[in-house]
Design a protein around this motif. Structure first.
Motif, short mmCIF file in Angstrom:
data_model
loop_
_atom_site.label_atom_id
_atom_site.label_comp_id
_atom_site.label_asym_id
_atom_site.label_seq_id
_atom_site.Cartn_x
_atom_site.Cartn_y
_atom_site.Cartn_z
N MET A 295 0.84 -1.16 -0.16
CA MET A 295 -0.08 -0.07 0.00
C MET A 295 1.08 1.33 -0.06
N ASN A 296 1.95 1.14 1.09
CA ASN A 296 2.76 2.31 0.92
C ASN A 296 3.42 2.59 -0.41
N ARG A 297 3.89 1.55 -1.19
CA ARG A 297 4.30 1.71 -2.51
C ARG A 297 3.50 2.23 -3.33
N LEU A 298 2.02 1.77 -3.28
CA LEU A 298 1.03 2.36 -4.18
C LEU A 298 0.93 3.99 -4.13
N ILE A 299 1.06 4.27 -2.75
CA ILE A 299 0.80 5.77 -2.42
C ILE A 299 1.93 6.61 -2.83
N PHE A 300 3.18 6.11 -2.72
CA PHE A 300 4.33 6.74 -3.02
C PHE A 300 4.38 6.88 -4.70
N ALA A 301 3.97 5.83 -5.11
CA ALA A 301 3.91 5.69 -6.78
C ALA A 301 2.93 6.99 -7.30
N LEU A 302 1.78 7.20 -6.59
CA LEU A 302 0.69 8.07 -6.82
C LEU A 302 1.35 9.41 -6.79
N LEU A 303 1.93 9.67 -5.53
CA LEU A 303 2.58 10.98 -5.22
C LEU A 303 3.43 11.49 -6.26
N LEU A 304 4.30 10.34 -6.59
CA LEU A 304 5.51 10.80 -7.67
C LEU A 304 4.56 11.04 -8.99
N SER A 305 3.72 10.47 -9.43
CA SER A 305 3.09 10.80 -10.54
C SER A 305 2.53 11.93 -10.64
N CYS A 306 2.03 12.61 -9.42
CA CYS A 306 1.20 13.99 -9.26
C CYS A 306 2.57 15.11 -9.16
N THR A 307 3.68 14.70 -8.98
CA THR A 307 4.81 15.70 -9.00
C THR A 307 5.26 16.16 -10.18
N PRO A 308 5.31 17.63 -10.66
CA PRO A 308 5.66 17.98 -11.88
C PRO A 308 7.22 17.66 -11.80
N LEU A 309 7.71 17.19 -13.10
CA LEU A 309 9.03 16.95 -13.52
C LEU A 309 9.85 18.32 -13.36
N VAL A 310 11.16 18.27 -13.03
CA VAL A 310 11.93 19.24 -13.04
C VAL A 310 12.34 19.80 -14.43
N THR A 311 11.96 20.95 -14.94
CA THR A 311 12.11 21.43 -16.38
C THR A 311 13.62 21.74 -16.35
N ALA A 312 13.88 21.49 -17.84
CA ALA A 312 15.52 21.87 -18.01
C ALA A 312 15.91 23.27 -17.64
N GLN A 313 14.89 24.26 -17.63
CA GLN A 313 15.30 25.58 -17.17
C GLN A 313 15.57 25.74 -15.75
N GLU A 314 14.90 24.73 -15.01
CA GLU A 314 15.17 24.96 -13.44
C GLU A 314 16.46 24.29 -13.02
N LYS A 315 17.04 23.46 -13.81
CA LYS A 315 18.39 22.87 -13.51
C LYS A 315 19.68 24.10 -13.55
N TYR A 316 19.42 25.22 -14.27
CA TYR A 316 20.42 26.27 -14.47
C TYR A 316 19.86 27.61 -13.99
N PRO A 317 20.75 28.36 -13.54
CA PRO A 317 20.61 29.69 -12.98
C PRO A 317 19.87 30.55 -14.18
N GLN A 318 18.59 31.35 -13.48
CA GLN A 318 18.30 32.16 -14.62
C GLN A 318 18.48 33.76 -14.63
#
Length: 563
Positions: free
Chosen positions: A1-24
């Motif tokens: 169950m914990n693994r399922l909840i973690f997977a769902l949270l992960l799927s809802c978390t926006p991916l880090v965009t390429a721009q966010e990796k570098y100073p703006q």
């Protein structure tokens, strides 16, 4: 169950965009004009990906170029070709900025590099100042834009690299603004049969797929009937709002029945892998048409790191009776997307258009070294010169050898060695190895002479021959005349040229002292700046010596007056 909840949270978390990796907001613009691009990062070039962005300079030279941040100059390189005049600035935050094709450097840096040039008595130099030796501040003018080196028009080539790995990253990921509300352009779509017995539209050859624009702005291709393992490819480009240049596409995705099969982008790459561009494109097609098809599947020998996702090497296994929907998405950094849908039906059909295999008596195994004796010349391919095995076409005709054609890419250097023992030593001095172009014009190939053999190392397949050059280079004054008073002149300029083997070296003296002449091969000019040397004599004796690649030499002398 914990693994399922973690997977769902992960799927809802926006991916880090390429721009966010570098100073703006760490860096300013290298120019004071709007950024309009003539070339984008990762753009497909001859045997390499473009390592920076090309910024238009309003068709002018001499615009101030600014350091994008505080730092220290760690490298200055001046060459006839390539980047021409280039400067590298290391910044405390771990990045290095690169500025190339410059006209000249700022007065302080210009004085620094000219001291090196005069000490080495060479226009072409490369120096690596210690960190902190040549400090610069954010917004400080470090150079002026130009058109030196391999540039085909005035612009600033600009890069941002990691100071540690030296990997370049896309400069547009650092907060720079380029007006772009224009979708990438899709020009052509192709399908490839990849497995034994694979058929596409009743053919076992590459097929071009027609498509048309729909009301919603997407493209719909004609239905493809196929069996076996197939792959897709496309020709396309990107375009920003303020320029008509056909630039490179930032991101490419291929989705099959809702699943991502291929996803690659040009956020970064390594210079060590850049020649593998020749496995991304259909090099055979490029050799014939000079147009680059980007393949959405991974070929053998492809070691590129640009892929984010690659399922089944991007290849589609088509089974009888099943239907597939392939989506091709071309995307730029501003999120503008061009989408094409290619319907594929698994259908067994008779083979009507059969591709004939081109064979020769020589089958080259890429992973092994290969030696060929063509009589007049010997050809040696080290192991892994090529990306895959193929039938190689070799022909000989007296002092000329044909080594396949320009439709196969060589990754490593190979050697071509001619036996010149039948020629006298005097003739050998004026001879060289030449590569013949499409118009059968002889182009000098760097020739190493040892005893009765001439050898060249190259990565270009094609026709090679022995050529002889007995004509010395030409020299003439460009902006002055014999015994002219040049009080109001700021520079001297001469034209130098050689019709066959090409110019190897040039040097000049003024009243017996060596002077720096800047060579611009595109314009065939050498130029001396009077500010380099204070003349204490009214009468000035200029001597210029130019030597070609087989030792023919011409000396030009002229007298002028200046006070």
């Amino acid at each position: 169950m914990n693994r399922l909840i973690f997977a769902l949270l992960l799927s809802c978390t926006p991916l880090v965009t390429a721009q966010e990796k570098y100073p703006q907001d760490a860096f300013r613009s290298p120019l004071d004009i709007p950024l309009i691009l003539a070339g984008t990062f990762g753009e497909l070039r001859s045997n390499h990906f473009h390592g920076g962005i090309d910024i238009k300079t309003q068709q002018r030279q001499g615009l101030p170029v600014y350091s994008i941040g505080d730092g220290s100059v760690t490298r200055i390189k001046i060459s006839h070709w390539g980047y021409g005049k280039a400067i590298y600035v290391a910044h405390p935050n771990g990045y290095t900025s690169v500025y190339a094709h410059l006209k000249k450097f700022s007065p302080e840096i210009e004085a620094y590099i000219k001291r090196v040039q005069y000490k080495k008595q060479s226009y072409q130099v490369e120096v690596f100042p210690d960190y902190g030796e040549v400090k610069v501040e954010k917004g400080q003018v470090i150079a002026y834009s130009g058109n030196t080196g391999g540039s085909s028009g005035p612009h600033l080539h600009f890069e941002i690299r990691s100071s540690v790995t030296e990997k370049p990253t896309n400069p547009l990921l650092y907060g720079y603004e380029v007006r772009d509300a224009t979708n990438p352009v899709l020009s052509q779509i192709f399908a490839y049969p990849l497995s034994d017995g694979a058929i596409i539209n009743r053919s076992n050859s590459k097929a071009q797929i027609n498509f048309s624009k729909q009301k919603d702005g997407t493209f719909l291709a004609d239905k493809v009937t196929a069996m076996g393992t197939i792959g897709l490819g496309f020709i396309g480009f990107d375009r920003q709002d303020m320029a008509a240049n056909k630039n490179g596409v930032y991101r490419v995705r291929q989705i099959i029945n809702g699943q991502v099969y291929t996803d690659y982008d040009f956020e970064t790459f390594s210079y060590g892998e850049t020649r593998y561009i020749n496995t991304l494109i259909d090099y055979d097609h490029y050799g014939k048409s000079r147009k680059r098809i980007q393949r959405l599947f991974k070929e053998s020998g492809n070691r590129l790191s640009i892929y984010n996702t690659l399922k089944n090497d991007g290849k589609i296994t088509v089974k009888e009776g099943l239907s597939y929907t392939a989506e091709l998405l071309l995307e730029d950094l501003e999120g503008n997307v061009t989408k094409a849908i290619i319907p594929i039906e698994g259908k067994k059909e008779p083979l009507e258009i059969k591709k004939e295999l081109e064979t020769t008596e020589n089958y080259l195994i890429a992973k092994k070294p290969n030696n060929y004796n063509l009589g007049a010349a010997k050809v040696y391919f080290p192991s892994n010169t090529f990306y895959k095995d193929f039938y190689i076409d070799l022909k000989k005709d007296d002092d000329t050898v044909k080594i396949h054609n320009n439709r196969v890419a060589a990754h490593r250097n190979f050697t071509v060695t001619f036996d010149v023992s039948k020629y006298s030593k005097e003739k050998q001095k004026k001879m060289f190895i030449a590569r013949l172009d499409r118009k059968m014009k002889a182009n000098y190939a760097s020739t190493y002479k040892r005893g009765n053999t001439f050898t060249t190392r190259t990565r270009n397949l094609g026709t090679y021959t022995l050529a002889m050059d007995t004509v010395a280079p030409k020299i003439r004054s460009k902006n002055f005349k014999e015994k002219q008073w040049l009080n109001n002149y700021s520079y001297l300029s001469l034209m130098i040229s050689d019709d066959l083997s090409g110019i190897d070296t040039y040097s000049a003296t003024l009243n017996g002292d060596w002077i720096l002449m800047e060579y611009e091969p595109k314009k065939k000019t050498i130029t001396y700046n009077f500010d380099d040397k204070i003349l204490n004599e009214k009468k000035c004796q200029l001597e210029v010596v130019v030597t070609d690649n087989v030792g023919n030499s011409t000396t030009f002398t002229s007298t002028f007056y200046r006070k």
